[in-house]
Design a protein around this motif. Structure first.
Motif, PDB file in Angstrom:
ATOM      1  N   PHE A  21      -1.719   7.230   0.673  1.00 17.02           N
ATOM      2  CA  PHE A  21      -1.658   8.188   1.493  1.00 17.02           C
ATOM      3  C   PHE A  21      -0.530   7.963   2.568  1.00 17.02           C
ATOM      4  O   PHE A  21       0.627   8.410   2.373  1.00 17.02           O
ATOM      5  N   TYR A  72     -15.339  -3.438   8.163  1.00 18.02           N
ATOM      6  CA  TYR A  72     -13.952  -2.758   7.997  1.00 18.02           C
ATOM      7  C   TYR A  72     -13.089  -3.359   9.331  1.00 18.02           C
ATOM      8  O   TYR A  72     -12.065  -3.803   9.410  1.00 18.02           O
ATOM      9  N   GLN A 108       0.617  -1.904   4.995  1.00 19.16           N
ATOM     10  CA  GLN A 108      -0.443  -0.732   5.016  1.00 19.16           C
ATOM     11  C   GLN A 108      -1.619  -0.899   3.838  1.00 19.16           C
ATOM     12  O   GLN A 108      -2.996  -0.449   4.168  1.00 19.16           O
ATOM     13  N   ALA A 109      -1.630  -2.044   2.876  1.00 18.26           N
ATOM     14  CA  ALA A 109      -2.641  -1.977   1.927  1.00 18.26           C
ATOM     15  C   ALA A 109      -3.796  -2.500   2.523  1.00 18.26           C
ATOM     16  O   ALA A 109      -3.859  -3.618   3.264  1.00 18.26           O
ATOM     17  N   GLY A 113      -4.500   4.060  -4.489  1.00 20.52           N
ATOM     18  CA  GLY A 113      -2.986   4.445  -4.582  1.00 20.52           C
ATOM     19  C   GLY A 113      -2.723   5.216  -6.049  1.00 20.52           C
ATOM     20  O   GLY A 113      -3.504   4.742  -6.962  1.00 20.52           O
ATOM     21  N   THR A 141      -6.860  -0.077  13.069  1.00 21.70           N
ATOM     22  CA  THR A 141      -7.576   1.126  13.133  1.00 21.70           C
ATOM     23  C   THR A 141      -8.124   1.334  14.641  1.00 21.70           C
ATOM     24  O   THR A 141      -8.871   0.503  15.353  1.00 21.70           O
ATOM     25  N   GLY A 161       0.708  -1.178   0.008  1.00 22.24           N
ATOM     26  CA  GLY A 161       0.117  -0.082   0.015  1.00 22.24           C
ATOM     27  C   GLY A 161       0.965   1.409  -0.091  1.00 22.24           C
ATOM     28  O   GLY A 161       0.412   2.393   0.308  1.00 22.24           O
TER      29      GLY A 161
END
Ligand code: NAD
Length: 314
Positions: A11, A143, A73-74, A36, A117, A7
């Protein structure tokens, strides 16, 4: 250090890439460019166009790049999409993450950092309290479930395979390069609309006209710094909240950005958005203890506003 960032065209991943390159590390970016952008990847990083759902592609990328550490991170990072398409969310966030874990074991990766998260995993955080890592997660969206499930798989891999994972539970991250066209990322959305002279909207926390939801906004540099420290083995804890511990309402955010951008766009107020947590706030004392004080939210918003303004004027 050979760091592979999944990822890394997104960002947060692209900021981790820059921070690692600044330390002289060799950086690889594994990304399928679904959200991305290729231009986010620093030119001196190796780009591996792969999908984490594809085990063979992941294996080939690990074989080619030979990482010693991995920052994962992906993800399918939208709560709204996870509600509409929970299978897609699970395929990327759970099955894709398992491919990264297995490849990390097979290639003797020393450390694996995982982007979890704090904003979604704790659910509603009652007034007067902050969610600490000992607060029981209440994942209320697919999620949040997929992130929590991945945390649990990482614990299994720690025991079974001696993998050294660090779980970073991010609060609401903001800063340069955040996508202003997504459904989340209110700082980027507000900057974009203010600079275009368009009205902004504050969704109610409870009833129309209130100051909006409460969030813990953490500046991107602090998130990149936490990743680097974890990859260096400087975070002994298996799970760390990455936030500021400071509460900010949507209205305070809007006022700060209007001031920074010299903007006077109209502010409209709408009703509560279905599914929004009213209040989310992390206990980030341990992060401050390990890494120093986080960026003050007004200072971070000023830097972010200046970056978005520069994109328009260039
Ligand atoms: N932005 C936040 O406030 C926040 C908060 C908590 C956690 N996170 C987590 O941080 C991580 C990074 O988020 P972000 O805000 O930079 O989002 P982003 O969408 O900018 O970055 C995600 C990256 O992953 C890539 N990707 C998605 N699916 C992929 C796949 N199947 N194979 C390979 N690459 C894939 C995308 O192309 C993108 O470059 C995510 O794991 C997200 O869940 C973000």
């Amino acid at each position: 250090m050979r760091l592979l960032i999944t990822g890394g065209a997104g960002f947060i991943g692209s900021h981790i890439a820059e921070a690692a390159l600044a330390k002289g590390w060799t950086v690889g970016v594994l990304d399928n460019l679904s959200t991305g952008r290729r231009e986010n990847v620093p030119p001196s990083a190796t780009f591996l166009h792969s999908d984490i759902r594809n085990k063979a592609e992941v294996e080939a990328a690990f074989r080619e790049f030979r990482p010693t550490v991995v920052s994962h991170q992906a993800a399918q990072a939208s709560v709204a999409i996870s509600v509409r398409e929970p299978q897609l969310d699970a395929e990327i966030n759970i099955l894709g993450s398992l491919n990264i874990m297995q490849a990390s074991v097979a290639h003797n990766v020393q450390r694996l950092v995982f982007a979890s998260t704090g904003g979604a995993i704790y659910g509603e955080v009652p007034d007067g309290t902050r969610a600490s890592i000992s607060t029981a997660p209440v994942p209320v969206s697919p999620y949040a479930c997929s992130k929590f499930a991945t945390e649990k798989y990482l614990e299994c891999f720690r025991t079974e395979h001696h993998l050294k994972p660090t779980i970073l539970r991010y609060a609401n991250v903001y800063g340069p390069r955040q996508d202003p066209h997504g459904e989340a990322g209110v700082v980027a959305i507000f900057c974009n609309r203010m600079l275009a002279g368009e009205a902004i909207r504050i969704n109610a926390r409870r009833s129309i006209g209130d100051a909006g939801c409460v969030r813990d906004y953490v500046y991107i540099d602090d998130v990149a710094r936490a990743n680097i420290a974890a990859l260096e083995g400087l975070i002994p804890d298996p799970i760390l909240n990455v936030g500021t511990g400071r509460e900010t309402t949507t209205q305070e955010l809007a006022e700060c950005l209007q001031k920074e951008l010299g903007s006077r766009v109209p502010v409209t107020f709408s009703e509560r958005r279905a599914g929004d947590v009213e209040r989310s706030l992390l206990d980030a004392d341990r992060m401050a203890e390990l890494l120093g004080a986080p960026t003050d939210v007004h200072a971070g918003l000023a830097k972010t506003a200046a970056w978005f303004k520069a994109q328009i004027t260039h």
